[in-house]
Design an enzyme around this catalytic site. Structure first.
Site, mmCIF file in Angstrom:
data_model
loop_
_atom_site.group_PDB
_atom_site.id
_atom_site.type_symbol
_atom_site.label_atom_id
_atom_site.label_comp_id
_atom_site.label_asym_id
_atom_site.label_seq_id
_atom_site.Cartn_x
_atom_site.Cartn_y
_atom_site.Cartn_z
ATOM 1 N N CYS A 1 0.807 -1.219 0.000
ATOM 2 C CA CYS A 1 0.000 0.000 0.000
ATOM 3 C C CYS A 1 0.844 1.275 0.000
ATOM 4 O O CYS A 1 0.342 2.351 -0.315
ATOM 5 C CB CYS A 1 -0.946 0.002 1.196
ATOM 6 S SG CYS A 1 -1.933 -1.507 1.359
ATOM 7 N N HIS B 1 -3.535 6.964 2.321
ATOM 8 C CA HIS B 1 -3.946 5.626 1.916
ATOM 9 C C HIS B 1 -5.331 5.359 2.493
ATOM 10 O O HIS B 1 -5.598 5.630 3.661
ATOM 11 C CB HIS B 1 -2.943 4.597 2.428
ATOM 12 C CG HIS B 1 -3.370 3.180 2.249
ATOM 13 N ND1 HIS B 1 -3.923 2.722 1.076
ATOM 14 C CD2 HIS B 1 -3.357 2.115 3.106
ATOM 15 C CE1 HIS B 1 -4.217 1.439 1.199
ATOM 16 N NE2 HIS B 1 -3.884 1.058 2.429
ATOM 17 N N ASN C 1 -10.126 -0.358 0.206
ATOM 18 C CA ASN C 1 -8.667 -0.344 0.205
ATOM 19 C C ASN C 1 -8.158 -0.913 -1.116
ATOM 20 O O ASN C 1 -8.288 -2.104 -1.372
ATOM 21 C CB ASN C 1 -8.156 -1.179 1.392
ATOM 22 C CG ASN C 1 -6.640 -1.199 1.504
ATOM 23 O OD1 ASN C 1 -5.926 -0.849 0.576
ATOM 24 N ND2 ASN C 1 -6.150 -1.637 2.650
#
Length: 334
Positions: free
Chosen positions: A117, A257, A287
């Site tokens: 990520c 994020h 996500n």
């Protein structure tokens, strides 16, 4: 005589989201969960998933073409392509090489970057250094994922979280004082086991036994990841601000994020930034790992939320464990 370093900034952005959506109501029919619980705990209402047979390179290519058009840069003028992903089409060749061919970027070097990520922020830091040092002029950085292909849709702890998408940015020379001013990259490999895909490499190859045990899918200790993220998200931005000779009081925007709304809220509070100055799209996409930051960045840029001179923090954390943040002074005219 020391050579003057070139200021490196974002010239254009793009993104691509698959058409198919999986809502929380859809998940209620698949696993023991509820829309109310998912929204309360994560902030996610739906996520998009790639079509059957659609590889990550397809999403990445669409985002890349949009970014190149926005930047006014031809693919033939790219010097380097970096693709941040954990769901590459294949182990070899790299997805970046596949894109180099499809885009017609004949003189570009290409490689994939693995930082989960945190990948896009890592890639942005790498791109800026090549440009600042005068090695390259135009670098395409893409964060792209098809996490739906590595999610166990029977595991309610993980299937509610992840989605697919791609975001891209073209980096190049900008006027002095603008662009990427500083960054903070970090890792803690001792926490690698809290978020991994157990059967995915040379340590544990994909075997019949691994498939039967669902070891080819994402496994996560959610509580451990949450604790790590709350601790590191605001901290990494503070470190990058110090390195860029700025303070949190000067920050105009945070592009985080998109993993969990509570983590984002915690970072905003630490940075003393009102939520209206935080770019959030987690409710629509969930996500998307390496794609989260560039998609949020591109959507905000194309919605004209940034103005020239705005100080923007990009911040991510992920498997590894890794973290990364970049401080960017927006150079693009609205």
């Amino acid at each position: 005589m020391t050579q003057k370093r070139t200021s490196a900034g974002i010239l254009g952005t793009g993104w691509c989201i698959p058409e198919k959506t999986v809502t929380n109501s859809d998940l209620e029919k698949m696993v023991d969960t509820s829309d109310a619980w998912i929204v309360e705990r994560t902030g996610i209402r739906e996520r998009h998933v790639a079509a059957e047979g659609q590889p990550v390179s397809d999403l990445a290519e669409r985002a890349a073409r949009m970014a190149l058009e926005d930047a006014g840069v031809a693919a033939e003028d790219l010097d380097l392509i970096i693709v941040a992903t954990l769901t590459s089409d294949r182990i070899i060749p790299s997805t970046a090489c596949i894109l180099q061919d499809r885009l017609g970027a004949k003189k570009a070097a290409a490689f994939d970057l693995s930082a989960a990520c945190s990948g896009f922020a890592y890639g942005a830091a790498v791109a800026s250094q090549f440009i600042a040092g005068g090695v390259y002029r135009h670098v395409l950085v893409i964060g792209a994922e098809t996490l739906s292909k590595v999610v166990d849709w029977t595991d309610r702890n993980t299937c509610i979280l992840f989605g697919d998408g791609a975001g891209a940015a073209v980096f190049g020379p900008v006027e002095d004082g603008y662009g990427l001013l500083g960054f903070d990259l970090g890792s803690d490999g001792s926490g690698g086991d809290v978020l991994d895909i157990p059967a995915s490499g040379s340590l544990h190859p994909v075997t019949k036994e691994a498939l039967e045990a669902h070891q080819q899918y994402i496994h996560m200790d959610g509580k451990a990841v949450f604790r790590f993220a709350v601790k590191i998200m605001g901290h990494t931005v503070e470190e990058a601000l110090k390195k860029s000779n700025h303070t949190k009081e000067e920050l105009d925007w945070l592009v985080p994020h998109q993993a969990n709304i509570r983590i984002i809220d915690s970072a905003a509070k630490r940075l003393e930034l009102p939520m209206e100055k935080v770019i959030i799209n987690i409710e629509k996409y969930g996500n998307m790992s390496a794609a989260s930051i560039p998609v949020a960045l591109a959507e905000a840029a194309h919605a004209h939320r940034f103005k020239k001179g705005d100080l923007i923090a990009l911040a991510g954390f992920g498997a590894g464990l890794t973290w990364a943040s970049c401080i960017v002074k927006w150079a693009k005219e609205d």
